[in-house]
Motif scaffolding. Structure first.
Motif, short mmCIF file in Angstrom:
data_model
loop_
_atom_site.label_atom_id
_atom_site.label_comp_id
_atom_site.label_asym_id
_atom_site.label_seq_id
_atom_site.Cartn_x
_atom_site.Cartn_y
_atom_site.Cartn_z
N LEU A 180 -11.25 -46.91 33.04
CA LEU A 180 -10.16 -47.79 33.47
C LEU A 180 -9.43 -48.40 32.29
CD1 LEU A 180 -11.94 -49.56 36.47
CD2 LEU A 180 -10.43 -47.56 36.53
N ASP A 181 -10.18 -48.77 31.26
CA ASP A 181 -9.56 -49.34 30.05
C ASP A 181 -8.70 -48.30 29.33
OD1 ASP A 181 -10.81 -51.74 30.56
OD2 ASP A 181 -12.44 -51.42 29.12
N THR A 182 -9.14 -47.05 29.31
CA THR A 182 -8.36 -45.99 28.68
C THR A 182 -7.04 -45.77 29.39
OG1 THR A 182 -10.32 -44.86 27.82
CG2 THR A 182 -8.35 -43.52 28.11
N VAL A 183 -7.08 -45.71 30.70
CA VAL A 183 -5.85 -45.52 31.48
C VAL A 183 -4.90 -46.70 31.27
CG1 VAL A 183 -4.93 -45.38 33.82
CG2 VAL A 183 -6.91 -43.99 33.17
N ALA A 184 -5.45 -47.90 31.28
CA ALA A 184 -4.61 -49.09 31.06
C ALA A 184 -3.98 -49.06 29.68
CB ALA A 184 -5.45 -50.36 31.25
N ALA A 185 -4.74 -48.65 28.67
CA ALA A 185 -4.21 -48.60 27.31
C ALA A 185 -3.11 -47.55 27.18
CB ALA A 185 -5.34 -48.30 26.31
N LEU A 186 -3.28 -46.40 27.82
CA LEU A 186 -2.23 -45.37 27.79
C LEU A 186 -0.94 -45.91 28.38
CD1 LEU A 186 -4.23 -42.18 28.87
CD2 LEU A 186 -3.13 -42.57 26.65
N ARG A 187 -1.05 -46.69 29.43
CA ARG A 187 0.13 -47.19 30.12
C ARG A 187 0.82 -48.33 29.38
NH1 ARG A 187 -2.76 -46.94 36.09
NH2 ARG A 187 -1.87 -44.92 36.72
N THR A 188 0.05 -49.10 28.64
CA THR A 188 0.63 -50.29 28.02
C THR A 188 0.81 -50.20 26.52
OG1 THR A 188 -1.57 -51.31 27.80
CG2 THR A 188 -0.33 -51.76 29.83
N SER A 189 -0.07 -49.45 25.86
CA SER A 189 -0.07 -49.44 24.39
C SER A 189 0.11 -48.07 23.77
CB SER A 189 -1.38 -50.05 23.86
OG SER A 189 -1.60 -51.34 24.40
N GLY A 190 -0.06 -47.01 24.55
CA GLY A 190 0.14 -45.67 24.03
C GLY A 190 -1.13 -44.98 23.61
N ALA A 191 -1.00 -43.70 23.28
CA ALA A 191 -2.15 -42.84 23.04
C ALA A 191 -3.02 -43.30 21.88
CB ALA A 191 -1.68 -41.40 22.81
N ALA A 192 -2.40 -43.86 20.83
CA ALA A 192 -3.17 -44.23 19.65
C ALA A 192 -4.14 -45.39 19.92
CB ALA A 192 -2.24 -44.60 18.51
N ALA A 193 -3.99 -46.05 21.08
CA ALA A 193 -4.82 -47.22 21.37
C ALA A 193 -6.14 -46.87 22.05
CB ALA A 193 -4.05 -48.20 22.26
N ILE A 194 -6.35 -45.61 22.40
CA ILE A 194 -7.55 -45.28 23.19
C ILE A 194 -8.74 -44.88 22.32
CG2 ILE A 194 -6.06 -44.56 25.10
CD1 ILE A 194 -6.91 -41.66 24.51
N GLY A 195 -8.54 -44.80 21.00
CA GLY A 195 -9.62 -44.36 20.13
C GLY A 195 -10.93 -45.13 20.28
N PRO A 196 -10.90 -46.47 20.31
CA PRO A 196 -12.16 -47.20 20.42
C PRO A 196 -12.96 -46.85 21.67
CG PRO A 196 -10.41 -48.67 19.70
CD PRO A 196 -9.75 -47.37 20.07
N PHE A 197 -12.28 -46.55 22.77
CA PHE A 197 -13.01 -46.23 24.01
C PHE A 197 -13.70 -44.87 23.88
CE2 PHE A 197 -9.21 -48.74 25.45
CZ PHE A 197 -9.89 -49.94 25.53
N LEU A 198 -13.06 -43.92 23.20
CA LEU A 198 -13.69 -42.63 22.96
C LEU A 198 -14.94 -42.80 22.09
CD1 LEU A 198 -10.56 -40.39 22.20
CD2 LEU A 198 -11.60 -40.91 24.42
N ASN A 199 -14.80 -43.58 21.03
CA ASN A 199 -15.93 -43.81 20.13
C ASN A 199 -17.09 -44.49 20.84
OD1 ASN A 199 -14.38 -42.72 18.03
ND2 ASN A 199 -13.66 -44.73 17.34
N GLU A 200 -16.78 -45.52 21.62
CA GLU A 200 -17.82 -46.25 22.35
C GLU A 200 -18.51 -45.34 23.38
OE1 GLU A 200 -15.70 -49.53 24.01
OE2 GLU A 200 -15.19 -50.37 22.04
N SER A 201 -17.74 -44.46 23.99
CA SER A 201 -18.31 -43.53 24.97
C SER A 201 -19.37 -42.65 24.32
CB SER A 201 -17.20 -42.67 25.58
OG SER A 201 -17.73 -41.69 26.44
N HIS A 202 -19.09 -42.17 23.11
CA HIS A 202 -20.08 -41.31 22.46
C HIS A 202 -21.35 -42.07 22.14
CE1 HIS A 202 -21.62 -37.83 20.42
NE2 HIS A 202 -22.06 -38.64 19.48
N VAL A 203 -21.23 -43.29 21.65
CA VAL A 203 -22.42 -44.10 21.36
C VAL A 203 -23.26 -44.27 22.62
CG1 VAL A 203 -23.23 -46.37 20.65
CG2 VAL A 203 -21.35 -45.28 19.41
N SER A 204 -22.59 -44.53 23.74
CA SER A 204 -23.29 -44.73 25.00
C SER A 204 -24.02 -43.45 25.44
CB SER A 204 -22.29 -45.16 26.08
OG SER A 204 -22.95 -45.43 27.31
N MET A 205 -23.38 -42.31 25.25
CA MET A 205 -24.03 -41.05 25.64
C MET A 205 -25.18 -40.69 24.70
SD MET A 205 -20.93 -38.69 27.06
CE MET A 205 -19.82 -38.99 25.69
#
Length: 387
Positions: free
Chosen positions: A282-307
């Motif tokens: 949900l945070d990734t989708v919200a960031a794409l809509r409000t801040s653009g593609a470059a803003a989603i990096g932290p969510f990708l990184n956090e996802s890998h740590v979680s996995m």
């Protein structure tokens, strides 16, 4: 006719003689974020990619199903009356499993259906976490629905593909892969609510932002039907039961303290991954809509740590692919797919793609790992009839 379709037609002719009645294709997928959330009724955000499986098909006058693939030797033949999910094995279980599942949806069952010749070709890398299986299922489902005149819609076809994978192949997957393969759009991701099965197309804006996705196929194969995937699903179901909810979708970040108090350490970590991963989607989708593609990096990184830490489905090769990409300037990176091998993805600025790919390959060589297959993917159209 493009090269892929020409290959499909020529392969059909080499196996069955003559021309097919039509060609259908379906893409593989990359899950941008939202891993192991689908069977927990959560959220996922996949994209259909520009790697496709093509099914050339022709109706028969008898009841025989014949299927062949350019990726595997031999031809598999079975009578429609004998299509039994417990008897289908190997690669042919995917298209023949779809035929079985689709016969359940036909008004008269299998008795009213004709035989079929199916020839499969594909450039979706197998075993890389790009859902080559769903590409086969969705291309075959679209072909059979058209030739059998069933007129099934995309959500129906997704459920048929999932049923085939669950019941025939024996992989306890959710519906994300089939939904992505059937519903993809260029430069869009698909926000999938796995509880309601509602989908929403969300603009990625990658082209305008000058960024793109690199897939790093570690060439370490995985199988969804193995014990690791199934055991993770059981842990999630056990956690939901012990927390008194129907699925982990009913829980949010505020429920984590209660989960920590009630669950053993391993089950808690599994539950924590799913709860936080849903929020990251949900945070990734919200960031794409409000801040653009470059803003989603932290969510990708956090996802890998979680996995890696909570769901424990990463590998040394996947971890190196991710850390190497990050050190080389990727906006964000994570493993993608079911885990235990397969691929990672990196969101990179277009001008950095070559440097990142070269650096990852160098790091793999220095670690003594098999050379990875690194290639760009773009968000593309879903399954379609080609001819």
């Amino acid at each position: 006719m493009n090269k892929v379709l020409q290959l499909g037609s020529e392969y059909f002719a080499s196996q069955f003689g003559g021309a097919p009645d039509g060609l259908w294709s379906a893409p593989g997928r990359v899950n941008l974020i939202g891993e192991h959330t689908d069977y927990n009724d959560g959220f996922a955000f996949p994209i259909a990619i520009d790697k496709r499986t093509t099914v050339a098909a022709r109706a028969r006058e008898d009841r025989l199903l014949r299927v062949t693939s350019s990726s595997f030797p031999g031809m598999v033949e079975v009578n429609l009356d004998d299509v039994d999910p417990d008897a289908l094995t190997g690669w042919a279980a995917y298209p023949l499993g779809v035929a079985w599942a689709m016969s359940l949806a036909a008004a008269g069952g299998a008795s009213g259906l004709s035989g079929m010749d199916l020839a499969l070709t594909s450039d979706v890398p197998a075993g890389a976490g790009l859902s080559s299986s769903a590409a086969v299922e969705c291309a075959a489902a679209l072909a059979l629905s058209d030739l059998w005149g069933l007129g099934l819609d995309r959500p129906d076809l997704a459920r048929i593909g999932q049923l085939a994978e669950n019941r025939v192949v024996g992989a306890p997957t959710g519906i994300m892969d089939q939904s992505a393969s059937l519903l993809g759009e260029p430069d869009h991701g698909i926000l999938l609510d796995c509880q309601s099965l509602k989908t929403e197309s969300v603009a990625l804006g990658f082209a305008g932002a000058g960024v793109g996705l690199l897939v790093i196929d570690t060439r370490t194969s995985h199988s969804h039907a193995d014990g690791g995937y199934a055991s993770r699903r059981r842990s999630c179901e056990d956690g939901a039961r012990r927390l008194g909810v129907g699925s982990l979708r009913a829980l949010g970040p505020d429920d984590l303290p209660r989960a920590a108090a009630q669950l053993d350490g391993q089950t808690y970590r599994r539950v924590r991954h799913v709860i936080t991963e849903n929020q990251r989607v949900l945070d990734t989708v919200a960031a794409l809509r409000t801040s653009g593609a470059a803003a989603i990096g932290p969510f990708l990184n956090e996802s890998h740590v979680s996995m890696r830490e909570d769901f424990e489905i990463s590998t040394a090769e996947l971890d190196l692919a991710v850390s190497s990409a990050q050190e080389l300037g990727a906006i964000g990176a994570r493993m993608t797919g079911g885990g235990f091998g397969g691929a990672a993805l990196a969101l990179v600025r277009n001008g950095d793609a070559g440097t990142v790919a070269e650096g990852i390959a160098r790091d793999f060589a220095q670690a003594g790992y098999t050379a990875p297959h690194i290639f760009p993917v773009t968000a593309s159209e879903g399954a379609r009839r080609e001819l």
